[in-house]
Design a protein around this motif. Sequence first.
Motif, mmCIF file in Angstrom:
data_model
loop_
_atom_site.group_PDB
_atom_site.id
_atom_site.type_symbol
_atom_site.label_atom_id
_atom_site.label_comp_id
_atom_site.label_asym_id
_atom_site.label_seq_id
_atom_site.Cartn_x
_atom_site.Cartn_y
_atom_site.Cartn_z
ATOM 1 N N VAL A 119 8.999 27.081 42.910
ATOM 2 C CA VAL A 119 8.809 25.633 42.856
ATOM 3 C C VAL A 119 7.527 25.304 43.618
ATOM 4 C CG1 VAL A 119 9.702 23.395 43.584
ATOM 5 C CG2 VAL A 119 11.257 25.135 42.633
ATOM 6 N N THR A 121 12.015 19.687 39.012
ATOM 7 C CA THR A 121 12.540 20.701 39.933
ATOM 8 C C THR A 121 13.788 20.231 40.688
ATOM 9 O OG1 THR A 121 11.153 20.029 41.812
ATOM 10 C CG2 THR A 121 10.191 21.601 40.259
ATOM 11 N N ASP A 122 14.292 19.063 40.338
ATOM 12 C CA ASP A 122 15.486 18.556 41.026
ATOM 13 C C ASP A 122 16.641 19.553 40.943
ATOM 14 O OD1 ASP A 122 14.356 16.220 41.892
ATOM 15 O OD2 ASP A 122 15.376 14.920 40.460
ATOM 16 N N GLY A 123 17.275 19.777 42.076
ATOM 17 C CA GLY A 123 18.460 20.624 42.105
ATOM 18 C C GLY A 123 18.179 22.111 42.171
ATOM 19 N N LEU A 124 16.911 22.485 42.199
ATOM 20 C CA LEU A 124 16.587 23.917 42.270
ATOM 21 C C LEU A 124 16.476 24.386 43.713
ATOM 22 C CD1 LEU A 124 13.733 24.311 39.603
ATOM 23 C CD2 LEU A 124 16.202 24.570 39.283
ATOM 24 N N GLU A 125 16.720 25.679 43.905
ATOM 25 C CA GLU A 125 16.386 26.328 45.168
ATOM 26 C C GLU A 125 14.868 26.538 45.201
ATOM 27 O OE1 GLU A 125 18.753 27.266 47.484
ATOM 28 O OE2 GLU A 125 20.245 26.278 46.198
#
Lengths: 236, 236, 236, 236
Positions: free
Chosen positions: B133, B141-145
Amino acid sequence: MRTITIWNEFRHEREDDEAAAIYPDGIHEALAEIFRSEETAAEYEVQTATLDEPEHGLTEEVLDGTDILLWWGHEAHDEVAAEIVDRVQERVLEGMGLLALHSAHYSKIFKRLMGTTCSLQWREDGATERLWVVDPGHPITDGLEECIELPETEMYGEPFDVPEPDKLVLTSWFEGGEVFRSGCCYRRGSGRIFYFRPGHETYPIYENKEIQQVLRNAVEWVSPREGAPRSFGERA
Amino acid sequence: MRTITIWNEFRHEREDDEAAAIYPDGIHEALAEIFRSEETAAEYEVQTATLDEPEHGLTEEVLDGTDILLWWGHEAHDEVAAEIVDRVQERVLEGMGLLALHSAHYSKIFKRLMGTTCSLQWREDGATERLWVVDPGHPITDGLEECIELPETEMYGEPFDVPEPDKLVLTSWFEGGEVFRSGCCYRRGSGRIFYFRPGHETYPIYENKEIQQVLRNAVEWVSPREGAPRSFGERA
Amino acid sequence: MRTITIWNEFRHEREDDEAAAIYPDGIHEALAEIFRSEETAAEYEVQTATLDEPEHGLTEEVLDGTDILLWWGHEAHDEVAAEIVDRVQERVLEGMGLLALHSAHYSKIFKRLMGTTCSLQWREDGATERLWVVDPGHPITDGLEECIELPETEMYGEPFDVPEPDKLVLTSWFEGGEVFRSGCCYRRGSGRIFYFRPGHETYPIYENKEIQQVLRNAVEWVSPREGAPRSFGERA
Amino acid sequence: MRTITIWNEFRHEREDDEAAAIYPDGIHEALAEIFRSEETAAEYEVQTATLDEPEHGLTEEVLDGTDILLWWGHEAHDEVAAEIVDRVQERVLEGMGLLALHSAHYSKIFKRLMGTTCSLQWREDGATERLWVVDPGHPITDGLEECIELPETEMYGEPFDVPEPDKLVLTSWFEGGEVFRSGCCYRRGSGRIFYFRPGHETYPIYENKEIQQVLRNAVEWVSPREGAPRSFGERA
């Protein structure tokens, strides 16, 4: 004939044996040698300035005579006086080129010009880095192969909190599994700015011939044009 | 309720045993399942279209009713009729969202919208990829590690010959030593375009939960706003 | 020594008395004169090409020897062969500079490189235009005052359906009440592209000294670097 | 329910009869009314803060509860404490939206986020301005006609010394002969920033229905997404 001023914090090399062994005269002198070499000696006059000099070596007079400023700082960013940061910012906006090197991502002057935190991830692991040419049409990548391999470096990883670069020219791959936007071009006011990741106080990065090529290309790219107006607002 | 049309070349899955084993109903059906799931079923109507249907399944009527188009193509880019490319381009410029997936970098429609060759380096090696990211503030990129790890993928490497993205949101690291700008945002006319690298006919990439998250986020991001004017030139 | 090829549709000047009176030898010859003048004669070799020549004057050989291409077209965009558009696009992506002039916004080659409709508003009213320098730090504006005033021009108005310029350098004000992004910089592949609005078949715009200054600056800016790789993908 | 904080210098309206006549309760209250109206009352909670309150009304607590900050300042930029500027910058980089209005181009916070001088040309002439929609596909221009006409405004002219906007959405034409980039979008860290030119202490610009529409659109556009991470570096 353009004048390059190389600014270095010059602390690691006086305090730390490992750094002193690699850069006995300081990182600034190692950088200066690159531009004093036969290839570019006729094009540039090179001078240096360091943190512990009066006004950090960046008097009005020095800056007025500087076309391109290289900046290397790391452990003492906080000691750079606000007044000098203002002065350097003003000159960049008037057209002086700026090369922010390695840990200069956290320097006051770079953060000032970016407006963001300039934070990133990092790890001192001495593993391999590969700098990939993302934009082979850009002058900063002239003469490079498709990538530069550095056997031992400190890792810098994304996210790198900077404004979207005007042009991304190099992206790094790290053996440990990370990536980083290592060569970023910006324009602020009339000045050109290049952030270039490689360089460390205890790895001899600046002795690498391809890294030297990027530095020469970058200095050329950030150079102000002869006769260009010094101030954004002023027109002849 | 917005309508997603998933376009797939649908050749590998009918010609190649390995592809058929992973995607027995075609990649388009695997992608469709993601949006038919409980989480998003109330938001989207999903339909599919494939190369060998009349007009490649992309009639005027289908496109007029499409809010977001996903495109997956690989070995038969040349068979896509110029007339259909014109039609899709027109709709994107009017506001239809476009998701170009994996080898769609070389599709006629993506090259048409970019204006460049869209060439890249590649190697089928089934090694690990990490998607980092780069822009954690971006809705895609919401909710990604901090990164997505895919154990086996085809490698795509820089230089990727596309115009500088408006926003780079994901950059890939490959075990074999390369990097790639894997998530690139563009605006053309009134339409939003997202290029997303992952996905291959013989690796089950689209079953990965985080990849599915990116696809959902990206479909949301490229969606036209309700009531937005269809044509760039027309204003109420 | 770099080679400029000036391409002109060359129809208005042969069909229309008013255009013939202003540009008796064609717009291409008027443009060529600018670069054949004392100031730049030592730097550039200038040649011309027109629509009605075989291959529109743009054979493989001519394009291989061209560093910078100027394009002026208006009423016969449709007559430019697809094959020649492909050829010019390929050369631009390899590094040839392109200057798209005035109504060339609707040329096939400019639309191909932009990926959008390139539509705009217009009105033939012969009123005053002022081109404001938006980026005084850009080389294309070197030597200009704060604005260029043209007493009589055709109006072009926003919205101009092009991708966001990498750098906007000039914006026009029109007496009739409109504005337009008149100087737009782009990079596609290894090539630089500059769209420059002024110029018309029946106003002697290209005789204006400041417009000539912009044209000279722009040709310099789009020029490929000596020794730069011709193809985006190829590295020495 | 998102919280808008409207910050106003609030000096002109207490010191100057003309300003007091137009904005008897201050510009902040006029702006607040726009968002307290029936159309948006259910979506936003609106609060105000002014220069002469303790900590300029921008305590840690207030900023922690703010999703979108509007900034109006003019004659007393210098009185804004550095500590508060730091605090606001930090919150913007974490995701708080910022609307910089009119003379806020010279506010400390806007200059801090841009990194440039933000200088421009200006003239108080009370002549007509037309704001042209440059990007009809952008949410900030939803519901607008092709341009907004303001019968009496102060002129702002180029060059405007800001970094190239991520997206230019509005450009102004002024009766007196100038142009200006009046609607500029930026992202810095996780925060969205919109600079919007119109607004003056002695012209009732904020009563104009179309200007109100832009303000509503812009507030929506700069709003952080619910549940988005507050810090650029932090990931769940």
